[in-house]
Design a protein around this motif. Structure first.
Motif, short mmCIF file in Angstrom:
data_model
loop_
_atom_site.label_atom_id
_atom_site.label_comp_id
_atom_site.label_asym_id
_atom_site.label_seq_id
_atom_site.Cartn_x
_atom_site.Cartn_y
_atom_site.Cartn_z
N LEU A 1 0.83 -1.21 0.00
CA LEU A 1 0.00 0.00 0.00
C LEU A 1 0.87 1.26 0.00
N ARG A 2 1.95 1.25 0.76
CA ARG A 2 2.87 2.39 0.76
C ARG A 2 3.48 2.57 -0.62
N ASP A 3 3.81 1.47 -1.29
CA ASP A 3 4.39 1.55 -2.64
C ASP A 3 3.46 2.25 -3.63
N ILE A 4 2.16 2.07 -3.47
CA ILE A 4 1.23 2.71 -4.40
C ILE A 4 0.68 4.02 -3.85
N GLY A 5 1.15 4.42 -2.67
CA GLY A 5 0.77 5.71 -2.10
C GLY A 5 -0.62 5.76 -1.50
N VAL A 6 -1.06 4.64 -0.94
CA VAL A 6 -2.39 4.56 -0.34
C VAL A 6 -2.25 4.18 1.12
N THR A 7 -2.99 4.87 1.99
CA THR A 7 -2.96 4.52 3.41
C THR A 7 -3.86 3.31 3.66
N GLN A 8 -3.65 2.68 4.78
CA GLN A 8 -4.47 1.52 5.15
C GLN A 8 -5.94 1.93 5.28
N GLU A 9 -6.17 3.10 5.84
CA GLU A 9 -7.53 3.59 6.03
C GLU A 9 -8.23 3.83 4.68
N THR A 10 -7.53 4.48 3.77
CA THR A 10 -8.08 4.75 2.45
C THR A 10 -8.36 3.45 1.70
N ALA A 11 -7.44 2.51 1.80
CA ALA A 11 -7.61 1.22 1.14
C ALA A 11 -8.82 0.48 1.71
N SER A 12 -8.98 0.55 3.00
CA SER A 12 -10.11 -0.12 3.65
C SER A 12 -11.44 0.49 3.20
N ILE A 13 -11.49 1.80 3.14
CA ILE A 13 -12.71 2.49 2.70
C ILE A 13 -13.04 2.09 1.27
N GLU A 14 -12.05 2.11 0.40
CA GLU A 14 -12.27 1.77 -1.00
C GLU A 14 -12.65 0.30 -1.16
N ALA A 15 -11.97 -0.58 -0.45
CA ALA A 15 -12.23 -2.01 -0.57
C ALA A 15 -13.61 -2.40 -0.07
N ASN A 16 -14.16 -1.62 0.83
CA ASN A 16 -15.48 -1.95 1.40
C ASN A 16 -16.64 -1.31 0.65
N LYS A 17 -16.35 -0.57 -0.40
CA LYS A 17 -17.42 -0.01 -1.22
C LYS A 17 -18.10 -1.11 -2.01
N ARG A 18 -19.36 -0.94 -2.28
CA ARG A 18 -20.09 -1.88 -3.14
C ARG A 18 -19.62 -1.71 -4.58
N PHE A 19 -19.69 -2.76 -5.36
CA PHE A 19 -19.14 -2.72 -6.71
C PHE A 19 -19.82 -1.71 -7.61
N TRP A 20 -21.04 -1.37 -7.32
CA TRP A 20 -21.75 -0.40 -8.18
C TRP A 20 -21.42 1.04 -7.83
N ARG A 21 -20.69 1.26 -6.73
CA ARG A 21 -20.30 2.62 -6.34
C ARG A 21 -18.96 2.96 -6.98
N ALA A 22 -18.89 4.11 -7.61
CA ALA A 22 -17.64 4.54 -8.25
C ALA A 22 -16.67 5.09 -7.23
#
Length: 57
Positions: A36-57
């Protein structure tokens, strides 16, 4: 293009986008802190994005 053909194309495009979002969000859940650090994403941001429903952009 006939209406039915246009509708079929739109459904196919939307389905493809949703499938891609689903797969990439599943993969995002599996990344460790180092990657995640390599791609410049925090754990919190990744968690928020990963938990979105697939139909949400």
């Amino acid at each position: 293009m006939p209406l039915l053909a246009t509708l079929a194309v739109r459904v196919a495009v939307t389905s493809s986008k949703w499938a891609t979002r689903y797969r990439t969000r599943l993969a995002l859940k599996d990344l460790d802190a180092h990657l995640l650090r390599d791609i410049g994403v925090t754990q919190e941001t990744a968690s928020i994005e990963a938990n979105k429903r697939f139909w949400r952009a």
